[in-house]
Enzyme design. Sequence first.
Site, PDB file in Angstrom:
ATOM      1  N   ASN A  37       0.868  -1.174   0.000  1.00  0.00           N
ATOM      2  CA  ASN A  37       0.000   0.000   0.000  1.00  0.00           C
ATOM      3  C   ASN A  37       0.907   1.227   0.000  1.00  0.00           C
ATOM      4  O   ASN A  37       1.508   1.554   1.019  1.00  0.00           O
ATOM      5  CB  ASN A  37      -0.894  -0.033   1.250  1.00  0.00           C
ATOM      6  CG  ASN A  37      -1.740   1.216   1.388  1.00  0.00           C
ATOM      7  OD1 ASN A  37      -1.787   2.053   0.475  1.00  0.00           O
ATOM      8  ND2 ASN A  37      -2.398   1.363   2.522  1.00  0.00           N
ATOM      9  N   TRP A  38       0.993   1.862  -1.146  1.00  0.00           N
ATOM     10  CA  TRP A  38       1.923   2.990  -1.283  1.00  0.00           C
ATOM     11  C   TRP A  38       1.409   4.254  -0.588  1.00  0.00           C
ATOM     12  O   TRP A  38       2.147   5.231  -0.471  1.00  0.00           O
ATOM     13  CB  TRP A  38       2.181   3.284  -2.758  1.00  0.00           C
ATOM     14  CG  TRP A  38       2.984   2.242  -3.477  1.00  0.00           C
ATOM     15  CD1 TRP A  38       3.296   0.979  -3.036  1.00  0.00           C
ATOM     16  CD2 TRP A  38       3.591   2.374  -4.773  1.00  0.00           C
ATOM     17  NE1 TRP A  38       4.046   0.327  -3.984  1.00  0.00           N
ATOM     18  CE2 TRP A  38       4.245   1.158  -5.057  1.00  0.00           C
ATOM     19  CE3 TRP A  38       3.640   3.398  -5.731  1.00  0.00           C
ATOM     20  CZ2 TRP A  38       4.938   0.940  -6.255  1.00  0.00           C
ATOM     21  CZ3 TRP A  38       4.323   3.190  -6.919  1.00  0.00           C
ATOM     22  CH2 TRP A  38       4.969   1.967  -7.167  1.00  0.00           C
ATOM     23  N   LYS A  39       0.154   4.254  -0.206  1.00  0.00           N
ATOM     24  CA  LYS A  39      -0.459   5.439   0.421  1.00  0.00           C
ATOM     25  C   LYS A  39      -0.217   6.666  -0.464  1.00  0.00           C
ATOM     26  O   LYS A  39      -0.172   6.528  -1.689  1.00  0.00           O
ATOM     27  CB  LYS A  39       0.068   5.614   1.855  1.00  0.00           C
ATOM     28  CG  LYS A  39      -0.106   4.311   2.668  1.00  0.00           C
ATOM     29  CD  LYS A  39       0.142   4.448   4.140  1.00  0.00           C
ATOM     30  CE  LYS A  39      -0.062   3.085   4.809  1.00  0.00           C
ATOM     31  NZ  LYS A  39       0.097   3.134   6.251  1.00  0.00           N
TER      32      LYS A  39
ATOM     33  N   HIS B   2      -9.352   1.103   5.019  1.00  0.00           N
ATOM     34  CA  HIS B   2      -8.066   1.301   5.691  1.00  0.00           C
ATOM     35  C   HIS B   2      -8.269   2.229   6.893  1.00  0.00           C
ATOM     36  O   HIS B   2      -9.063   3.173   6.833  1.00  0.00           O
ATOM     37  CB  HIS B   2      -7.036   1.900   4.725  1.00  0.00           C
ATOM     38  CG  HIS B   2      -5.648   1.820   5.270  1.00  0.00           C
ATOM     39  ND1 HIS B   2      -5.188   2.731   6.203  1.00  0.00           N
ATOM     40  CD2 HIS B   2      -4.646   0.945   5.070  1.00  0.00           C
ATOM     41  CE1 HIS B   2      -3.946   2.390   6.534  1.00  0.00           C
ATOM     42  NE2 HIS B   2      -3.597   1.314   5.860  1.00  0.00           N
TER      43      HIS B   2
ATOM     44  N   GLU C 125      -6.592   4.592   7.978  1.00  0.00           N
ATOM     45  CA  GLU C 125      -6.368   6.012   7.690  1.00  0.00           C
ATOM     46  C   GLU C 125      -7.599   6.628   7.029  1.00  0.00           C
ATOM     47  O   GLU C 125      -7.917   7.798   7.245  1.00  0.00           O
ATOM     48  CB  GLU C 125      -5.109   6.171   6.815  1.00  0.00           C
ATOM     49  CG  GLU C 125      -3.851   5.914   7.642  1.00  0.00           C
ATOM     50  CD  GLU C 125      -2.683   5.337   6.878  1.00  0.00           C
ATOM     51  OE1 GLU C 125      -2.657   5.410   5.639  1.00  0.00           O
ATOM     52  OE2 GLU C 125      -1.767   4.782   7.532  1.00  0.00           O
TER      53      GLU C 125
ATOM     54  N   GLU D  55      -4.999  -4.961  10.497  1.00  0.00           N
ATOM     55  CA  GLU D  55      -3.971  -3.951  10.722  1.00  0.00           C
ATOM     56  C   GLU D  55      -4.263  -3.233  12.039  1.00  0.00           C
ATOM     57  O   GLU D  55      -5.055  -2.274  12.054  1.00  0.00           O
ATOM     58  CB  GLU D  55      -3.973  -2.932   9.578  1.00  0.00           C
ATOM     59  CG  GLU D  55      -3.720  -3.538   8.221  1.00  0.00           C
ATOM     60  CD  GLU D  55      -3.163  -2.502   7.248  1.00  0.00           C
ATOM     61  OE1 GLU D  55      -2.076  -2.751   6.718  1.00  0.00           O
ATOM     62  OE2 GLU D  55      -3.796  -1.451   7.049  1.00  0.00           O
TER      63      GLU D  55
ATOM     64  N   GLY E 128       2.855   2.232  10.832  1.00  0.00           N
ATOM     65  CA  GLY E 128       3.798   3.336  10.699  1.00  0.00           C
ATOM     66  C   GLY E 128       4.514   3.692  11.990  1.00  0.00           C
ATOM     67  O   GLY E 128       5.162   4.728  12.087  1.00  0.00           O
TER      68      GLY E 128
ATOM     69  N   SER F 112       3.825  -2.211  10.246  1.00  0.00           N
ATOM     70  CA  SER F 112       5.283  -2.264  10.454  1.00  0.00           C
ATOM     71  C   SER F 112       5.910  -3.602  10.070  1.00  0.00           C
ATOM     72  O   SER F 112       6.847  -4.051  10.725  1.00  0.00           O
ATOM     73  CB  SER F 112       5.635  -1.882  11.900  1.00  0.00           C
ATOM     74  OG  SER F 112       5.207  -0.560  12.168  1.00  0.00           O
TER      75      SER F 112
ATOM     76  N   GLY G  41       3.075  -1.133   4.243  1.00  0.00           N
ATOM     77  CA  GLY G  41       3.091   0.300   3.964  1.00  0.00           C
ATOM     78  C   GLY G  41       4.502   0.748   3.630  1.00  0.00           C
ATOM     79  O   GLY G  41       5.008   0.553   2.527  1.00  0.00           O
ATOM     80  N   GLY G  42       5.183   1.346   4.610  1.00  0.00           N
ATOM     81  CA  GLY G  42       6.499   1.944   4.411  1.00  0.00           C
ATOM     82  C   GLY G  42       7.489   1.084   3.643  1.00  0.00           C
ATOM     83  O   GLY G  42       8.164   1.557   2.722  1.00  0.00           O
TER      84      GLY G  42
HETATM   85  P1  13P Z   1       3.307   0.334   7.667  1.00  0.00           P
HETATM   86  O1  13P Z   1       3.826  -0.952   7.062  1.00  0.00           O
HETATM   87  O2  13P Z   1       4.028   1.536   7.180  1.00  0.00           O
HETATM   88  O3  13P Z   1       3.214   0.231   9.160  1.00  0.00           O
HETATM   89  O4  13P Z   1       1.799   0.505   7.133  1.00  0.00           O
HETATM   90  C1  13P Z   1       0.915  -0.549   7.202  1.00  0.00           C
HETATM   91  C2  13P Z   1      -0.301  -0.204   6.443  1.00  0.00           C
HETATM   92  O5  13P Z   1      -1.054   0.660   6.848  1.00  0.00           O
HETATM   93  C3  13P Z   1      -0.561  -0.907   5.178  1.00  0.00           C
HETATM   94  O6  13P Z   1      -1.852  -0.634   4.720  1.00  0.00           O
END
Ligand code: 13P
Length: 252
Positions: free
Chosen positions: A9-11, A95, A97, A167, A173, A213, A234-235
């Site tokens: 997920n590149w956000k 998600h 977020e 999640e 994050g 993470s 994510g990251g």
């Molecule tokens: P991180 O891997 O950066 O913690 O993010 C997880 C995430 O929200 C994937 O959708």
Amino acid sequence: MRTKIVAGNWKMNKTLQETVTLINELKNLLNPHNNVEVIIAPPFVNLPKAVELLQDFPIKVAAQNMHFADSGAYTGEVSAGMLKAIGVDTVILGHSERRAYFNETADMLQKKAHKAYEKSMTNIFCVGEKLKEREAGKHFDVVESQIADALFQLPLQAYKKIVIAYEPVWAIGTGQTATPDQAQEMHRFIRETLAKKYGRDLANAIRILYGGSVKPGNAAEIFSKPDVDGGLIGGASLKAQDFNAIVEAAKS
Ligand code: 13P
């Protein structure tokens, strides 16, 4: 046997040019394997380019969100039909977020999940509790209602195209992952919740991803748990080498 999934997920990251660079790096590094499905979810504007670059490469392209209506006066939104028209038939929904910063409610998510089903789109549906909820011992109740509220109106056949992503919000994050045992415990609970409603066959077949993470250093241990069917990253999905290492961890 459930095929594992590693989804990035590149956000809100990567310009068009950076998207081209990262996808080309991934194409050079990744060694496709039948045992792992790989998905990336770049921002909307970069989806057509991602689809074009990955036409002949086994990485699927997903969207990070979509609206529940087919079209209309919804400024700033994107419909399922628009995504399908550019060759995107997978979408991340719910998600944390989106829930936290864009006020996505259970009612909206129910409509979105229904639209994904109606349009035969794969729905990577995210659930997860906040830190306060875990500390209060409410994490199972929270996750159960997130699933029930959005997904329990759907018929059994809809689940052929549903993937759940657990999640925990406190692990996103933050560098703080759930322990592999905490992930396993919740994944097992999610599978049991689905078994009660739809039966054992469905519960055994559905893929449940862990997100929060995940890094090259912890992926293998998390993925080794029996109810963890891969990860939503994510990251670490923004660096080709890290993402590749996580895909490799899912193969073992
Ligand atoms: P991180 O891997 O950066 O913690 O993010 C997880 C995430 O929200 C994937 O959708």
